[in-house]
Design an enzyme around this catalytic site. Structure first.
Site, short mmCIF file in Angstrom:
data_model
loop_
_atom_site.label_atom_id
_atom_site.label_comp_id
_atom_site.label_asym_id
_atom_site.label_seq_id
_atom_site.Cartn_x
_atom_site.Cartn_y
_atom_site.Cartn_z
N LYS A 221 0.82 -1.22 0.00
CA LYS A 221 0.00 0.00 0.00
C LYS A 221 0.85 1.27 0.00
O LYS A 221 2.03 1.25 0.36
CB LYS A 221 -0.95 -0.04 1.20
CG LYS A 221 -2.05 -1.10 0.98
CD LYS A 221 -3.42 -0.65 1.35
CE LYS A 221 -4.43 -1.66 0.83
NZ LYS A 221 -5.38 -2.09 1.82
N ARG A 255 -3.62 -10.03 4.80
CA ARG A 255 -4.05 -10.07 3.39
C ARG A 255 -2.89 -9.54 2.55
O ARG A 255 -2.55 -8.36 2.64
CB ARG A 255 -5.30 -9.21 3.23
CG ARG A 255 -5.87 -9.20 1.82
CD ARG A 255 -7.09 -8.28 1.73
NE ARG A 255 -7.66 -8.29 0.40
CZ ARG A 255 -7.20 -7.58 -0.63
NH1 ARG A 255 -6.16 -6.78 -0.48
NH2 ARG A 255 -7.79 -7.65 -1.80
N1 HH2 Z 1 -7.44 -3.70 0.41
C1 HH2 Z 1 -7.73 -3.78 -0.91
C2 HH2 Z 1 -8.82 -4.52 -1.35
N2 HH2 Z 1 -9.60 -5.21 -0.48
N3 HH2 Z 1 -10.05 -5.89 1.74
C3 HH2 Z 1 -9.77 -5.86 3.05
N4 HH2 Z 1 -10.50 -6.55 3.93
N5 HH2 Z 1 -8.72 -5.12 3.52
C4 HH2 Z 1 -7.92 -4.38 2.70
O1 HH2 Z 1 -6.99 -3.71 3.20
C5 HH2 Z 1 -8.19 -4.40 1.30
C6 HH2 Z 1 -9.30 -5.18 0.85
C7 HH2 Z 1 -6.85 -3.07 -1.89
O2 HH2 Z 1 -5.83 -3.93 -2.33
P1 HH2 Z 1 -5.84 -4.72 -3.72
O3 HH2 Z 1 -6.93 -5.74 -3.74
O4 HH2 Z 1 -4.50 -5.28 -4.01
O5 HH2 Z 1 -6.08 -3.59 -4.80
P2 HH2 Z 1 -7.34 -3.15 -5.64
O6 HH2 Z 1 -8.43 -2.74 -4.71
O7 HH2 Z 1 -6.80 -2.01 -6.47
O8 HH2 Z 1 -7.78 -4.33 -6.47
#
Ligand code: HH2
Length: 273
Positions: A221, A255
């Site tokens: 992040k 995660r």
């Molecule tokens: N962060 C993201 C997406 N979903 N869910 C939870 N529970 N906690 C988090 O911190 C969280 C989440 C963002 O990360 P990522 O899935 O890699 O990116 P994107 O939303 O751009 O697909």
């Protein structure tokens, strides 16, 4: 401490690693890399081989400024991946969505956990989860992905997030979802400045004191980039450090994008703690 999701019971004595599978063209760190069903599948199997304890499948990016994805498009992205995966692996599969229709279809296809960045606040979401035996992650977000990083503001970020999560926890309990199926997440990067994210990470114990397992998503992040100066492709070491600190402060599910590295680090935490 145990976490029950669908047919699975996870023993959280040592922290568990949730591997991220983004079936999206635009996710902040790996957008487009696993956007086809086939690529998403082989990435998911790779994360299982690396030791993932849970997989989290998402079909809509929630990065700041992301464009919302229509329902059918999201279903077309995630359901084929889920259907193929449930036949091949025997760890819980989580669906990362805030749309109740996607939750419903994913559960029918074999998902055993719902990961909701809106903490089941969409109309009908509570009912879908309550009517299933899926586990659920309730995450805090201020605003929406389109606007959340414009002016994040809190009276006291740790207490405000705690208050929100305890209200959503209560709403789930009132709807008939048992406490053993619920995990809480402060939502790093979702409507938070660098100072807000650092305060939440530092005070993770305050959230753990709510009595539910806490999930932390700090992997790659931007707060890690703000501290180290590294761009998103070179944040693996910082991500592992963040996972280790989170585990030492009581997080029970991490995660992450980089499963093998995180699993190795968490083994050391468990051995010493
Ligand atoms: N962060 C993201 C997406 N979903 N869910 C939870 N529970 N906690 C988090 O911190 C969280 C989440 C963002 O990360 P990522 O899935 O890699 O990116 P994107 O939303 O751009 O697909």
């Amino acid at each position: 401490m145990q976490f029950i999701c669908g047919q699975y019971t996870l023993d959280l004595t040592s922290p568990k690693v949730m591997g991220i599978v983004n079936v999206t063209p635009d996710s902040f760190s790996d957008g487009g890399r696993y956007a086809s069903t086939q690529k998403a599948l082989s990435h998911a199997l790779q994360l299982v081989a690396e030791g993932a304890d849970i997989l989290d499948i998402g079909g809509e990016s929630t990065r700041p400024g992301a464009t919302p994805v229509p329902l059918q498009e999201e279903l077309d992205r995630v359901i084929p991946v889920l259907e193929a995966l449930v036949k091949q692996i025997n760890i819980p599969i989580s669906i990362d969505t805030y749309k109740p229709q996607v939750m419903q279809a994913a559960i029918a296809a074999g998902a055993s956990m719902v990961n909701d960045v809106r903490a089941l606040q969409e109309e009908g979401a509570l009912k879908v989860v309550a009517g299933s035996n899926a586990g659920v992650c309730l995450m805090h977000m201020q605003g929406t992905p389109q606007t959340m990083q414009e002016h994040p503001h809190y009276e006291d970020v740790v207490n405000d997030v705690k208050h929100f999560l305890s209200e959503r926890l209560q709403a789930c309990l009132n709807a008939g979802i048992r406490a053993s199926r619920i995990v809480l997440d402060p939502g790093f990067g979702f409507g938070k400045t660098r100072a807000h994210n650092i305060a939440l990470a530092k005070n993770l114990g305050v959230l753990c004191a709510l009595g539910q397992p806490v999930l932390v998503g700090l992997s790659r992040k931007s707060v890690l980039g703000q501290v180290t100066g590294n761009d998103v492709d070179t944040r693996v070491h910082a991500s592992v450090a963040a996972a280790v600190i989170s585990a030492m402060k009581g997080a029970k599910i991490l995660r992450v994008h980089d499963v093998a590295a995180t699993k190795e680090a968490i083994k050391i935490v468990s051995a010493i703690e």
